[in-house]
Design a protein around this motif. Structure first.
Motif, PDB file in Angstrom:
ATOM      1  N   VAL A  49       0.839  -1.198   0.000  1.00  0.00           N
ATOM      2  CA  VAL A  49       0.000   0.000   0.000  1.00  0.00           C
ATOM      3  C   VAL A  49       0.879   1.255   0.000  1.00  0.00           C
ATOM      4  O   VAL A  49       0.684   2.173  -0.803  1.00  0.00           O
ATOM      5  CB  VAL A  49      -0.971   0.010   1.210  1.00  0.00           C
ATOM      6  CG1 VAL A  49      -1.722   1.322   1.290  1.00  0.00           C
ATOM      7  CG2 VAL A  49      -1.936  -1.165   1.116  1.00  0.00           C
ATOM      8  N   THR A  50       1.859   1.296   0.884  1.00  0.00           N
ATOM      9  CA  THR A  50       2.753   2.452   0.965  1.00  0.00           C
ATOM     10  C   THR A  50       3.550   2.597  -0.334  1.00  0.00           C
ATOM     11  O   THR A  50       3.728   3.701  -0.837  1.00  0.00           O
ATOM     12  CB  THR A  50       3.697   2.313   2.173  1.00  0.00           C
ATOM     13  OG1 THR A  50       2.897   2.171   3.353  1.00  0.00           O
ATOM     14  CG2 THR A  50       4.602   3.520   2.319  1.00  0.00           C
TER      15      THR A  50
ATOM     16  N   ASP B 239      -4.906   7.634   5.293  1.00  0.00           N
ATOM     17  CA  ASP B 239      -5.760   6.482   5.581  1.00  0.00           C
ATOM     18  C   ASP B 239      -5.988   5.701   4.287  1.00  0.00           C
ATOM     19  O   ASP B 239      -6.961   5.939   3.571  1.00  0.00           O
ATOM     20  CB  ASP B 239      -7.083   6.958   6.179  1.00  0.00           C
ATOM     21  CG  ASP B 239      -8.015   5.812   6.549  1.00  0.00           C
ATOM     22  OD1 ASP B 239      -7.562   4.655   6.632  1.00  0.00           O
ATOM     23  OD2 ASP B 239      -9.216   6.094   6.763  1.00  0.00           O
ATOM     24  N   MET B 240      -5.042   4.841   3.942  1.00  0.00           N
ATOM     25  CA  MET B 240      -5.083   3.931   2.791  1.00  0.00           C
ATOM     26  C   MET B 240      -4.969   4.617   1.431  1.00  0.00           C
ATOM     27  O   MET B 240      -4.236   4.157   0.579  1.00  0.00           O
ATOM     28  CB  MET B 240      -6.338   3.051   2.812  1.00  0.00           C
ATOM     29  CG  MET B 240      -6.449   2.166   4.041  1.00  0.00           C
ATOM     30  SD  MET B 240      -5.106   0.973   4.172  1.00  0.00           S
ATOM     31  CE  MET B 240      -5.528  -0.149   2.877  1.00  0.00           C
TER      32      MET B 240
ATOM     33  N   THR C 150       1.905   2.068   8.772  1.00  0.00           N
ATOM     34  CA  THR C 150       1.599   1.678  10.143  1.00  0.00           C
ATOM     35  C   THR C 150       1.992   0.217  10.240  1.00  0.00           C
ATOM     36  O   THR C 150       1.598  -0.594   9.401  1.00  0.00           O
ATOM     37  CB  THR C 150       0.101   1.848  10.442  1.00  0.00           C
ATOM     38  OG1 THR C 150      -0.233   3.224  10.276  1.00  0.00           O
ATOM     39  CG2 THR C 150      -0.243   1.407  11.848  1.00  0.00           C
TER      40      THR C 150
ATOM     41  N   PHE D 168      -2.896   4.145  14.703  1.00  0.00           N
ATOM     42  CA  PHE D 168      -2.836   4.665  13.336  1.00  0.00           C
ATOM     43  C   PHE D 168      -1.613   5.565  13.180  1.00  0.00           C
ATOM     44  O   PHE D 168      -1.468   6.561  13.865  1.00  0.00           O
ATOM     45  CB  PHE D 168      -4.122   5.435  13.025  1.00  0.00           C
ATOM     46  CG  PHE D 168      -4.136   6.130  11.694  1.00  0.00           C
ATOM     47  CD1 PHE D 168      -4.068   5.415  10.514  1.00  0.00           C
ATOM     48  CD2 PHE D 168      -4.230   7.507  11.621  1.00  0.00           C
ATOM     49  CE1 PHE D 168      -4.108   6.059   9.278  1.00  0.00           C
ATOM     50  CE2 PHE D 168      -4.273   8.165  10.396  1.00  0.00           C
ATOM     51  CZ  PHE D 168      -4.210   7.438   9.229  1.00  0.00           C
ATOM     52  N   CYS D 169      -0.706   5.159  12.310  1.00  0.00           N
ATOM     53  CA  CYS D 169       0.500   5.923  11.952  1.00  0.00           C
ATOM     54  C   CYS D 169       1.408   6.245  13.140  1.00  0.00           C
ATOM     55  O   CYS D 169       2.186   7.196  13.093  1.00  0.00           O
ATOM     56  CB  CYS D 169       0.131   7.208  11.211  1.00  0.00           C
ATOM     57  SG  CYS D 169      -0.602   6.893   9.598  1.00  0.00           S
TER      58      CYS D 169
ATOM     59  N   GLY E 168      -1.606   4.245   6.755  1.00  0.00           N
ATOM     60  CA  GLY E 168      -2.206   3.180   7.552  1.00  0.00           C
ATOM     61  C   GLY E 168      -3.695   3.107   7.328  1.00  0.00           C
ATOM     62  O   GLY E 168      -4.208   3.540   6.297  1.00  0.00           O
ATOM     63  N   ASN E 169      -4.363   2.571   8.330  1.00  0.00           N
ATOM     64  CA  ASN E 169      -5.803   2.408   8.284  1.00  0.00           C
ATOM     65  C   ASN E 169      -6.335   2.872   9.633  1.00  0.00           C
ATOM     66  O   ASN E 169      -5.870   2.410  10.675  1.00  0.00           O
ATOM     67  CB  ASN E 169      -6.125   0.937   8.034  1.00  0.00           C
ATOM     68  CG  ASN E 169      -7.577   0.696   7.767  1.00  0.00           C
ATOM     69  OD1 ASN E 169      -8.442   1.250   8.431  1.00  0.00           O
ATOM     70  ND2 ASN E 169      -7.867  -0.156   6.793  1.00  0.00           N
ATOM     71  N   THR E 170      -7.296   3.776   9.613  1.00  0.00           N
ATOM     72  CA  THR E 170      -7.807   4.322  10.870  1.00  0.00           C
ATOM     73  C   THR E 170      -8.473   3.257  11.744  1.00  0.00           C
ATOM     74  O   THR E 170      -8.702   3.509  12.925  1.00  0.00           O
ATOM     75  CB  THR E 170      -8.783   5.482  10.629  1.00  0.00           C
ATOM     76  OG1 THR E 170      -9.822   5.054   9.747  1.00  0.00           O
ATOM     77  CG2 THR E 170      -8.063   6.682  10.045  1.00  0.00           C
ATOM     78  N   THR E 171      -8.724   2.072  11.192  1.00  0.00           N
ATOM     79  CA  THR E 171      -9.259   1.004  12.031  1.00  0.00           C
ATOM     80  C   THR E 171      -8.237   0.560  13.083  1.00  0.00           C
ATOM     81  O   THR E 171      -8.592  -0.136  14.028  1.00  0.00           O
ATOM     82  CB  THR E 171      -9.697  -0.225  11.201  1.00  0.00           C
ATOM     83  OG1 THR E 171      -8.570  -0.749  10.513  1.00  0.00           O
ATOM     84  CG2 THR E 171     -10.795   0.142  10.219  1.00  0.00           C
TER      85      THR E 171
END
Length: 120
Positions: A10-11, A98-99, A38, A78-79, A70-73
Motif C-alpha cells: 500500500v505504501t 488512511d489507505m 503503520t 494509526f500511523c 495506515g488504516n484508521t481502524t
C-alpha cells in the motif's frame, strides 16, 4: 526525494505515484521525505521495521519530514511509527494517510515531489 519502505504494498503504491524510491535505492546525503506504513503496535513493539531503523541510523540527518500510511481502524495505533520517527528526529509529521490520499494529501505529495525536483 521521496523515500519509502512498504510491507504490504500500500505504501509503495502511494509513494511510487509521487516519484518515491525504495530506501534501498536512496542516494546518500540527498534530502528526503520518508513515507512509512503503520506497522506493528506500540504494545507489541516493532512499530518501526528494522529496515527503516537501520536506514535512519545512517541517513536520518537528511530527512525533512515523515508521512504515515495506515488504516484508521488501527485506532490509536494509526500511523504511530511515523509519529515516533517525527519526534525522534525532530522533523514534521507532514500527514497521515488512511489507505488512499485525500485530494488535499495528494496536493501535498505533489508539492513535495516538485520541491525535490527543483533541487535536483
Amino acid at each position: 526525494m521521496i523515500v519509502y519502505w512498504s510491507g504490504s504494498g500500500v505504501t509503495e503504491r502511494i509513494a511510487k505515484k509521487y516519484g518515491g524510491v525504495h530506501l534501498n535505492d536512496y542516494v546518500p546525503e540527498t534530502r528526503y521525505t520518508l513515507i512509512v506504513p503503520t506497522y506493528g503496535s506500540p504494545r507489541t513493539g516493532g512499530g518501526v521495521p528494522d529496515a527503516i531503523l537501520q536506514f535512519l541510523s545512517l541517513h536520518g540527518h537528511c530527512m525533512d519530514g515523515v508521512i504515515g500510511v495506515g488504516n484508521t481502524t488501527f485506532g490509536e495505533d494509526f500511523c504511530f511509527g511515523a509519529k515516533d520517527i517525527a519526534t525522534a528526529f525532530d522533523v514534521p509529521l507532514v500527514t497521515m494517510i488512511d489507505m488512499v490520499p485525500t485530494r488535499e494529501q495528494a496536493y501535498t505529495l505533489n508539492k513535495i515531489k516538485e520541491q525535490y525536483e527543483e533541487v535536483s
